[in-house]
Design a protein around this motif. Structure first.
Motif, PDB file in Angstrom:
ATOM      1  N   TYR A 150      25.568  65.379  44.538  1.00  0.00           N
ATOM      2  CA  TYR A 150      26.000  64.060  45.009  1.00  0.00           C
ATOM      3  C   TYR A 150      24.887  63.443  45.853  1.00  0.00           C
ATOM      4  CZ  TYR A 150      29.324  60.530  46.695  1.00  0.00           C
ATOM      5  OH  TYR A 150      29.973  59.351  46.973  1.00  0.00           O
ATOM      6  N   PRO A 151      24.507  62.161  45.628  1.00  0.00           N
ATOM      7  CA  PRO A 151      23.383  61.554  46.371  1.00  0.00           C
ATOM      8  C   PRO A 151      23.618  61.549  47.878  1.00  0.00           C
ATOM      9  CG  PRO A 151      24.016  60.184  44.501  1.00  0.00           C
ATOM     10  CD  PRO A 151      25.075  61.230  44.634  1.00  0.00           C
ATOM     11  N   PHE A 152      22.580  61.891  48.606  1.00  0.00           N
ATOM     12  CA  PHE A 152      22.682  61.962  50.063  1.00  0.00           C
ATOM     13  C   PHE A 152      22.896  60.579  50.671  1.00  0.00           C
ATOM     14  CE2 PHE A 152      20.359  62.771  54.259  1.00  0.00           C
ATOM     15  CZ  PHE A 152      21.506  63.261  54.872  1.00  0.00           C
ATOM     16  N   TYR A 153      22.277  59.554  50.057  1.00  0.00           N
ATOM     17  CA  TYR A 153      22.408  58.216  50.636  1.00  0.00           C
ATOM     18  C   TYR A 153      23.843  57.722  50.569  1.00  0.00           C
ATOM     19  CZ  TYR A 153      22.725  55.688  46.141  1.00  0.00           C
ATOM     20  OH  TYR A 153      23.133  55.200  44.932  1.00  0.00           O
ATOM     21  N   LYS A 154      24.606  58.148  49.549  1.00  0.00           N
ATOM     22  CA  LYS A 154      26.011  57.754  49.451  1.00  0.00           C
ATOM     23  C   LYS A 154      26.846  58.423  50.546  1.00  0.00           C
ATOM     24  CE  LYS A 154      26.438  56.443  44.589  1.00  0.00           C
ATOM     25  NZ  LYS A 154      26.960  55.095  44.905  1.00  0.00           N
ATOM     26  N   ILE A 155      26.462  59.637  50.908  1.00  0.00           N
ATOM     27  CA  ILE A 155      27.144  60.316  52.006  1.00  0.00           C
ATOM     28  C   ILE A 155      26.908  59.558  53.317  1.00  0.00           C
ATOM     29  CG2 ILE A 155      27.112  62.420  53.434  1.00  0.00           C
ATOM     30  CD1 ILE A 155      26.639  63.983  50.836  1.00  0.00           C
ATOM     31  N   LEU A 156      25.673  59.103  53.510  1.00  0.00           N
ATOM     32  CA  LEU A 156      25.366  58.346  54.724  1.00  0.00           C
ATOM     33  C   LEU A 156      26.135  57.027  54.747  1.00  0.00           C
ATOM     34  CD1 LEU A 156      21.516  58.907  55.150  1.00  0.00           C
ATOM     35  CD2 LEU A 156      23.427  60.242  56.048  1.00  0.00           C
ATOM     36  N   GLU A 157      26.358  56.443  53.580  1.00  0.00           N
ATOM     37  CA  GLU A 157      27.173  55.222  53.512  1.00  0.00           C
ATOM     38  C   GLU A 157      28.587  55.509  53.991  1.00  0.00           C
ATOM     39  OE1 GLU A 157      27.187  53.630  49.595  1.00  0.00           O
ATOM     40  OE2 GLU A 157      25.084  53.036  49.652  1.00  0.00           O
TER      41      GLU A 157
ATOM     42  N   MET B 262      36.854  61.419  53.388  1.00  0.00           N
ATOM     43  CA  MET B 262      37.479  60.792  54.544  1.00  0.00           C
ATOM     44  C   MET B 262      36.541  59.767  55.160  1.00  0.00           C
ATOM     45  SD  MET B 262      37.106  63.826  57.355  1.00  0.00           S
ATOM     46  CE  MET B 262      35.469  64.455  57.792  1.00  0.00           C
ATOM     47  N   LYS B 263      37.132  58.780  55.834  1.00  0.00           N
ATOM     48  CA  LYS B 263      36.350  57.754  56.522  1.00  0.00           C
ATOM     49  C   LYS B 263      36.009  58.275  57.909  1.00  0.00           C
ATOM     50  CE  LYS B 263      36.475  52.902  57.869  1.00  0.00           C
ATOM     51  NZ  LYS B 263      35.222  52.586  57.222  1.00  0.00           N
ATOM     52  N   SER B 264      34.725  58.309  58.240  1.00  0.00           N
ATOM     53  CA  SER B 264      34.284  58.889  59.500  1.00  0.00           C
ATOM     54  C   SER B 264      34.290  57.865  60.613  1.00  0.00           C
ATOM     55  CB  SER B 264      32.873  59.451  59.336  1.00  0.00           C
ATOM     56  OG  SER B 264      31.983  58.403  59.047  1.00  0.00           O
ATOM     57  N   ARG B 265      34.282  58.369  61.845  1.00  0.00           N
ATOM     58  CA  ARG B 265      34.126  57.507  63.000  1.00  0.00           C
ATOM     59  C   ARG B 265      32.706  56.990  63.058  1.00  0.00           C
ATOM     60  NH1 ARG B 265      33.943  60.117  67.253  1.00  0.00           N
ATOM     61  NH2 ARG B 265      33.989  62.249  66.469  1.00  0.00           N
ATOM     62  N   LYS B 266      32.537  55.898  63.787  1.00  0.00           N
ATOM     63  CA  LYS B 266      31.237  55.232  63.859  1.00  0.00           C
ATOM     64  C   LYS B 266      30.209  56.113  64.559  1.00  0.00           C
ATOM     65  CE  LYS B 266      28.559  51.546  63.550  1.00  0.00           C
ATOM     66  NZ  LYS B 266      28.137  50.987  62.262  1.00  0.00           N
ATOM     67  N   TRP B 267      29.068  56.310  63.928  1.00  0.00           N
ATOM     68  CA  TRP B 267      27.950  57.020  64.532  1.00  0.00           C
ATOM     69  C   TRP B 267      27.098  56.018  65.291  1.00  0.00           C
ATOM     70  CZ3 TRP B 267      25.552  62.017  62.745  1.00  0.00           C
ATOM     71  CH2 TRP B 267      26.464  62.817  62.046  1.00  0.00           C
ATOM     72  N   THR B 268      26.652  56.375  66.486  1.00  0.00           N
ATOM     73  CA  THR B 268      25.715  55.522  67.205  1.00  0.00           C
ATOM     74  C   THR B 268      24.351  55.616  66.530  1.00  0.00           C
ATOM     75  OG1 THR B 268      24.991  57.249  68.738  1.00  0.00           O
ATOM     76  CG2 THR B 268      26.957  55.958  69.353  1.00  0.00           C
ATOM     77  N   LEU B 269      23.519  54.605  66.774  1.00  0.00           N
ATOM     78  CA  LEU B 269      22.183  54.615  66.173  1.00  0.00           C
ATOM     79  C   LEU B 269      21.374  55.807  66.675  1.00  0.00           C
ATOM     80  CD1 LEU B 269      20.349  53.086  64.253  1.00  0.00           C
ATOM     81  CD2 LEU B 269      19.503  51.756  66.189  1.00  0.00           C
TER      82      LEU B 269
ATOM     83  N   LEU C  23      14.010  50.593  40.237  1.00  0.00           N
ATOM     84  CA  LEU C  23      14.755  51.347  41.255  1.00  0.00           C
ATOM     85  C   LEU C  23      15.258  50.422  42.357  1.00  0.00           C
ATOM     86  CD1 LEU C  23      12.888  54.735  41.772  1.00  0.00           C
ATOM     87  CD2 LEU C  23      15.191  54.360  40.904  1.00  0.00           C
ATOM     88  N   PHE C  24      14.444  49.449  42.717  1.00  0.00           N
ATOM     89  CA  PHE C  24      14.917  48.448  43.678  1.00  0.00           C
ATOM     90  C   PHE C  24      16.140  47.732  43.109  1.00  0.00           C
ATOM     91  CE2 PHE C  24      11.233  49.039  46.237  1.00  0.00           C
ATOM     92  CZ  PHE C  24      11.428  48.349  47.420  1.00  0.00           C
ATOM     93  N   ALA C  25      16.070  47.356  41.835  1.00  0.00           N
ATOM     94  CA  ALA C  25      17.168  46.623  41.198  1.00  0.00           C
ATOM     95  C   ALA C  25      18.437  47.467  41.123  1.00  0.00           C
ATOM     96  CB  ALA C  25      16.753  46.178  39.797  1.00  0.00           C
ATOM     97  N   GLU C  26      18.294  48.782  41.029  1.00  0.00           N
ATOM     98  CA  GLU C  26      19.453  49.678  40.918  1.00  0.00           C
ATOM     99  C   GLU C  26      20.090  49.985  42.264  1.00  0.00           C
ATOM    100  OE1 GLU C  26      17.951  53.085  38.923  1.00  0.00           O
ATOM    101  OE2 GLU C  26      17.504  51.982  37.067  1.00  0.00           O
ATOM    102  N   HIS C  27      19.460  49.552  43.359  1.00  0.00           N
ATOM    103  CA  HIS C  27      20.007  49.814  44.695  1.00  0.00           C
ATOM    104  C   HIS C  27      21.122  48.812  44.986  1.00  0.00           C
ATOM    105  CE1 HIS C  27      19.252  50.356  49.288  1.00  0.00           C
ATOM    106  NE2 HIS C  27      20.295  51.024  48.860  1.00  0.00           N
ATOM    107  N   LYS C  28      22.292  49.045  44.426  1.00  0.00           N
ATOM    108  CA  LYS C  28      23.398  48.097  44.504  1.00  0.00           C
ATOM    109  C   LYS C  28      23.904  47.926  45.935  1.00  0.00           C
ATOM    110  CE  LYS C  28      23.298  47.746  40.034  1.00  0.00           C
ATOM    111  NZ  LYS C  28      22.696  46.550  39.427  1.00  0.00           N
ATOM    112  N   GLN C  29      23.790  48.977  46.746  1.00  0.00           N
ATOM    113  CA  GLN C  29      24.280  48.889  48.115  1.00  0.00           C
ATOM    114  C   GLN C  29      23.406  47.962  48.965  1.00  0.00           C
ATOM    115  OE1 GLN C  29      23.910  51.692  46.395  1.00  0.00           O
ATOM    116  NE2 GLN C  29      26.082  52.133  46.068  1.00  0.00           N
TER     117      GLN C  29
END
Length: 344
Positions: A59-66, A2-9, A234-240
């Motif tokens: 599942y990668p954690f960084y994708k969850i944060l995205e 699901m698409k989440s609501r915006k988190w504040t910084l 690894l930098f090159a693979e960071h497509k996001q």
């Protein structure tokens, strides 16, 4: 998912900081996040709970944060942390850095708000004096053959340029919009960054942050046992992160051709001039990861000092300008009274 609501910084940094603290106590990542859900509001708890099973399945954690809409810089920290393994350290440093930047921005807003409010009020008074009060004095001066004082002339002169003062920001905004849609958005990520660091004032800040980010992340990857080429891959693979990806590819190609890392870094205007020197020194003494980490922290410290300096300079300049306008209007009103009394 699901698409989440915006988190504040503030929410993002608090979440990563507390997660990092639990990781330091020996919690696995999925268990640390599960424990974090009990400290969250009900809505946020539901958003996170849906991802815990995915984490346990790898599942990668960084994708969850995205998916949660986290800040790109924080996502980048997590992306590289999952590769070099120092999750707790990366979470703590990323949250501390972003929290400090958020606090500096809030301070800048608070410091700017009151002077800008006074500026708006002063401009309103200026328009009233220039349009309604001084014309009456001008008529009396002509009747009594008196010469207008210096401050009246200054108010009249400023009034003639007032339309230009208001039109200038609009013209600049329009020019920026045309440039953005006609050229800038079509630039490659590295060219965009090169353009940004060429801007006055802001360019130096962006260069420091770019150098800090690269040095810190690259140092982490090297300290995790990766070679320079593997770290660049690894930098090159960071497509996001389009900037990271293009930078990793370009630097990797240059490294394969036989150029040294220091020579490659020296080509880019968005890195601090000292970065190639630091890299060369680190390669010579065999402590490149530590040298990069130390230099990355130094760049962040310099950035914070520049922000502090900007904040300290902004207030006096605004208040001085407001004070000058108020005194000019006061004298423009008061001095004619004395001149008129002398002319009677």
């Amino acid at each position: 998912m699901m698409k989440s609501r915006k988190w504040t910084l503030a929410e993002q940094t608090a979440f990563l900081k507390k997660t990092g603290e639990l990781l330091e106590r020996g919690y696995p990542l999925s268990e640390a996040i599960h424990s974090m859900t009990f400290q969250m509001k009900k809505g946020r708890r539901g958003e996170i709970a849906g991802f815990i099973d995915d984490l346990r399945e790898g599942y990668p954690f960084y994708k969850i944060l995205e998916r949660l809409g986290f800040n790109k810089i924080l996502i980048g920290y997590v992306y590289y942390a999952e590769r070099h393994g120092s999750l707790a350290l990366a979470f703590r440093e990323a949250s501390a850095m972003m929290l400090k930047r958020h606090e500096d921005l809030q301070r800048l807003k608070k410091i700017s708000f009151y002077p800008l409010f006074l500026m708006a009020l002063t401009l309103f008074m200026f328009i009233f004096v220039e349009k309604f009060l001084l014309p009456g004095y001008a008529t009396l001066y002509q009747t009594m053959n008196l010469t207008p004082n210096l401050f009246m002339k200054m108010i009249w002169f400023a009034g003639e340029f007032m339309p230009l003062f208001f039109a200038l920001p609009s013209l600049c905004s329009a020019a920026f919009a045309v440039f953005y849609f006609a050229k800038y958005r079509f630039y490659a990520p590295l060219k965009k960054r090169e353009f940004l660091v060429s801007l006055p004032v802001a360019g130096g800040m962006i260069r420091l942050l770019t150098t800090h980010y690269f040095a810190t992340q690259f140092g982490y990857l090297l300290s995790g046992g990766l070679s320079v080429l593997e770290a660049l891959q690894l930098f090159a693979e960071h497509k996001q992160g389009s900037f990271d990806s293009e930078l990793g590819k370009e630097m990797g190609r240059a490294l394969i051709k036989g150029e040294t890392l220091a020579e490659i870094a020296a080509k880019y205007s968005f890195f601090e001039n000292n970065l190639p020197v630091i890299i060369r020194h680190g390669e010579e003494n065999g402590k490149l990861p530590q040298e990069l980490d130390f230099y990355g922290k130094h760049c962040l410290k310099v950035f914070e000092e520049k922000v502090e300096g900007l904040i300290k300079k902004l207030q006096p300049v605004l208040y001085s300008l407001i004070g000058f306008l108020v005194i000019s209007m006061y004298l423009a009103i008061l001095l004619p009274m004395f001149q008129l009394l002398n002319g009677i």
